[in-house]
Design a protein around this motif. Sequence first.
Motif, PDB file in Angstrom:
ATOM      1  N   SER A 119       0.566  -1.060   0.002  1.00  0.00           N
ATOM      2  CA  SER A 119       0.168  -0.168   0.107  1.00  0.00           C
ATOM      3  C   SER A 119       1.082   1.527  -0.016  1.00  0.00           C
ATOM      4  O   SER A 119       0.307   2.298  -0.164  1.00  0.00           O
ATOM      5  CB  SER A 119      -1.037  -0.042   1.207  1.00  0.00           C
ATOM      6  N   HIS A 120       2.160   1.235   0.040  1.00  0.00           N
ATOM      7  CA  HIS A 120       3.019   2.161  -0.102  1.00  0.00           C
ATOM      8  C   HIS A 120       3.930   1.932  -1.046  1.00  0.00           C
ATOM      9  O   HIS A 120       5.394   1.908  -0.873  1.00  0.00           O
ATOM     10  CB  HIS A 120       3.746   2.394   1.170  1.00  0.00           C
ATOM     11  N   SER A 121       3.415   1.925  -2.304  1.00  0.00           N
ATOM     12  CA  SER A 121       4.359   1.445  -3.450  1.00  0.00           C
ATOM     13  C   SER A 121       5.584   2.764  -3.600  1.00  0.00           C
ATOM     14  O   SER A 121       5.491   3.830  -3.194  1.00  0.00           O
ATOM     15  CB  SER A 121       3.837   1.237  -4.821  1.00  0.00           C
ATOM     16  N   GLY A 122       6.723   2.419  -4.154  1.00  0.00           N
ATOM     17  CA  GLY A 122       7.655   3.154  -4.443  1.00  0.00           C
ATOM     18  C   GLY A 122       8.667   3.448  -3.210  1.00  0.00           C
ATOM     19  O   GLY A 122       9.776   4.033  -3.113  1.00  0.00           O
ATOM     20  N   HIS A 123       8.356   2.927  -1.847  1.00  0.00           N
ATOM     21  CA  HIS A 123       9.348   2.885  -0.724  1.00  0.00           C
ATOM     22  C   HIS A 123      10.247   1.947  -0.694  1.00  0.00           C
ATOM     23  O   HIS A 123      10.222   0.594  -0.998  1.00  0.00           O
ATOM     24  CB  HIS A 123       8.397   3.048   0.522  1.00  0.00           C
ATOM     25  N   THR A 124      11.416   2.317  -0.157  1.00  0.00           N
ATOM     26  CA  THR A 124      12.602   1.285  -0.010  1.00  0.00           C
ATOM     27  C   THR A 124      12.129   0.657   1.294  1.00  0.00           C
ATOM     28  O   THR A 124      11.945   1.384   2.177  1.00  0.00           O
ATOM     29  CB  THR A 124      14.008   1.865   0.023  1.00  0.00           C
ATOM     30  N   VAL A 125      12.237  -0.577   1.556  1.00  0.00           N
ATOM     31  CA  VAL A 125      11.894  -1.372   2.866  1.00  0.00           C
ATOM     32  C   VAL A 125      12.992  -1.698   3.553  1.00  0.00           C
ATOM     33  O   VAL A 125      13.908  -2.660   3.085  1.00  0.00           O
ATOM     34  CB  VAL A 125      10.976  -2.662   2.576  1.00  0.00           C
ATOM     35  N   VAL A 126      13.157  -1.057   4.754  1.00  0.00           N
ATOM     36  CA  VAL A 126      14.316  -1.410   5.638  1.00  0.00           C
ATOM     37  C   VAL A 126      13.970  -2.059   6.709  1.00  0.00           C
ATOM     38  O   VAL A 126      12.986  -1.522   7.321  1.00  0.00           O
ATOM     39  CB  VAL A 126      15.018  -0.005   5.976  1.00  0.00           C
ATOM     40  N   SER A 127      14.308  -3.203   6.876  1.00  0.00           N
ATOM     41  CA  SER A 127      13.709  -3.824   8.188  1.00  0.00           C
ATOM     42  C   SER A 127      14.783  -4.303   9.173  1.00  0.00           C
ATOM     43  O   SER A 127      16.076  -4.777   8.847  1.00  0.00           O
ATOM     44  CB  SER A 127      13.272  -5.484   7.654  1.00  0.00           C
ATOM     45  N   TYR A 128      14.542  -4.226  10.201  1.00  0.00           N
ATOM     46  CA  TYR A 128      15.487  -4.571  11.535  1.00  0.00           C
ATOM     47  C   TYR A 128      15.764  -6.104  11.440  1.00  0.00           C
ATOM     48  O   TYR A 128      14.740  -6.911  11.140  1.00  0.00           O
ATOM     49  CB  TYR A 128      14.603  -4.146  12.696  1.00  0.00           C
ATOM     50  N   SER A 154      23.000   5.520   3.547  1.00  0.00           N
ATOM     51  CA  SER A 154      23.685   5.304   2.478  1.00  0.00           C
ATOM     52  C   SER A 154      22.679   5.208   1.319  1.00  0.00           C
ATOM     53  O   SER A 154      22.975   5.462   0.140  1.00  0.00           O
ATOM     54  CB  SER A 154      24.233   3.891   2.322  1.00  0.00           C
ATOM     55  N   LEU A 155      21.290   5.488   1.779  1.00  0.00           N
ATOM     56  CA  LEU A 155      20.165   5.544   0.763  1.00  0.00           C
ATOM     57  C   LEU A 155      20.118   7.032   0.200  1.00  0.00           C
ATOM     58  O   LEU A 155      20.148   7.969   1.043  1.00  0.00           O
ATOM     59  CB  LEU A 155      18.999   5.025   1.352  1.00  0.00           C
ATOM     60  N   PRO A 156      19.717   7.354  -1.163  1.00  0.00           N
ATOM     61  CA  PRO A 156      19.593   8.766  -1.286  1.00  0.00           C
ATOM     62  C   PRO A 156      18.817   9.399  -0.470  1.00  0.00           C
ATOM     63  O   PRO A 156      17.773   8.960  -0.056  1.00  0.00           O
ATOM     64  CB  PRO A 156      19.111   8.529  -2.975  1.00  0.00           C
ATOM     65  N   GLU A 157      19.114  10.771  -0.154  1.00  0.00           N
ATOM     66  CA  GLU A 157      18.374  11.528   0.626  1.00  0.00           C
ATOM     67  C   GLU A 157      16.625  11.378   0.628  1.00  0.00           C
ATOM     68  O   GLU A 157      15.827  11.618   1.414  1.00  0.00           O
ATOM     69  CB  GLU A 157      18.923  12.769   0.951  1.00  0.00           C
ATOM     70  N   ASP A 158      16.501  11.621  -0.704  1.00  0.00           N
ATOM     71  CA  ASP A 158      15.031  11.743  -1.153  1.00  0.00           C
ATOM     72  C   ASP A 158      14.193  10.257  -1.293  1.00  0.00           C
ATOM     73  O   ASP A 158      13.029  10.556  -1.679  1.00  0.00           O
ATOM     74  CB  ASP A 158      14.722  12.733  -2.490  1.00  0.00           C
ATOM     75  N   GLY A 178      17.472  12.752  10.217  1.00  0.00           N
ATOM     76  CA  GLY A 178      16.697  13.890   9.755  1.00  0.00           C
ATOM     77  C   GLY A 178      15.847  13.181   8.758  1.00  0.00           C
ATOM     78  O   GLY A 178      15.188  13.702   7.867  1.00  0.00           O
ATOM     79  N   ARG A 179      15.703  12.043   8.398  1.00  0.00           N
ATOM     80  CA  ARG A 179      14.885  11.182   7.596  1.00  0.00           C
ATOM     81  C   ARG A 179      13.607  11.187   8.037  1.00  0.00           C
ATOM     82  O   ARG A 179      13.142  11.396   9.325  1.00  0.00           O
ATOM     83  CB  ARG A 179      15.338   9.750   7.363  1.00  0.00           C
TER      84      ARG A 179
END
Length: 330
Positions: A119-128, A154-158, A178-179
């Motif tokens: 439901s949030h396409s386009g997001h990079t998924v970071v999992s603990y 390390s991921l682009p700011e935007d 600041g993300r």
Amino acid sequence: MVNNKWINAGYACEPVDENIDLVAEIKRLVKQKNAVIMAHYYVDGAVQDVADFIGDSLALAQQAAKTDARIIVLCGVHFMGETAAILCPDKKVLVPDLNATCSLAESCPADKFAEFVKSHSGHTVVSYVNTTAATKSVTDVVVTSSNARQIVESLPEDTPIIFGPDQNLGSYINSITGRNMLLWPGACHVHARFSVEKILQLKAQHPDAKILVHPECKGPVVKLADKVGSTAALLKFAIADTAQEFIVATESGILHEMQKSAPDKTFIPAPPDDSTCACNECEYMKLVTLRKLYLCLKYEWPVVTVPADVAALAIRPINKMLDISSQLGL
Ligand code: 13P
Ligand code: SF4
């Protein structure tokens, strides 16, 4: 194979002769079977003492990835065994008690997380790393508390990011980078129990003590910290710092190695907010005992398995984490 009679919900439970020298037997079996024992800092001190390697979640994954042993006994919780099993498909990975789960991993069921991701396409998924293999299989990159900051940076700011499942760690990483990562509402029941009030009471009694806090704690507790970090980072800080006293707001098993590494210093466990007990323990980590470790080596059981289709997807974000960590010298 272990006798069915003694199989009990995830661990071998046959009676063990009380005259047996468990440590000597464990060491003998490790040698005889070409096994290696890896332990997390939260398990019982006696288990840590017999381990070939102790470390935080990142170090355990790194060690598993490079061991030559035939059997890895992961003295920790189930997701740690799964990570080792995914990294080492040719090895037998054992966890002395399969009931050693993790409330944080359980707070993020893979199907619900997959819906959230969809439901949030386009997001990079970071999992603990404290997630099941199934949750990792819908993840782009895994992190631990040792490398979360650096990997997110390390991921682009935007880049829009989903971070799961620990909302406390996620909020902390948002605050220092600041993300504005979208957070899954999960938490660890052990770390969520620390209270500002009880830590301040301890600080009033020990004004020179430094406060060490794991980032799975709630924001107001993290704000009290002189040092925020993974178990390994807190240990390193306590050894190197000039302070003589430390209030430790993470699972109390870490005090064993702190006290061993810095015997002249004083380590005071921060208590949970809801009891009179001085220590805050993870009941899952404490399921791993010397007796179960002995039986697990004896029978080479219980084995941690990950379905091949899940492992094939989950290995990518785990390897991505290991690659970035090694590039960054972590
Ligand atoms: P570390 O990676 O800091 O050892 O933490 C693991 C864990 O389960 C914390 O609750
Ligand atoms: Fe999971 Fe919390 Fe236990 Fe760590 S302390 S293993 S996050 S339940």
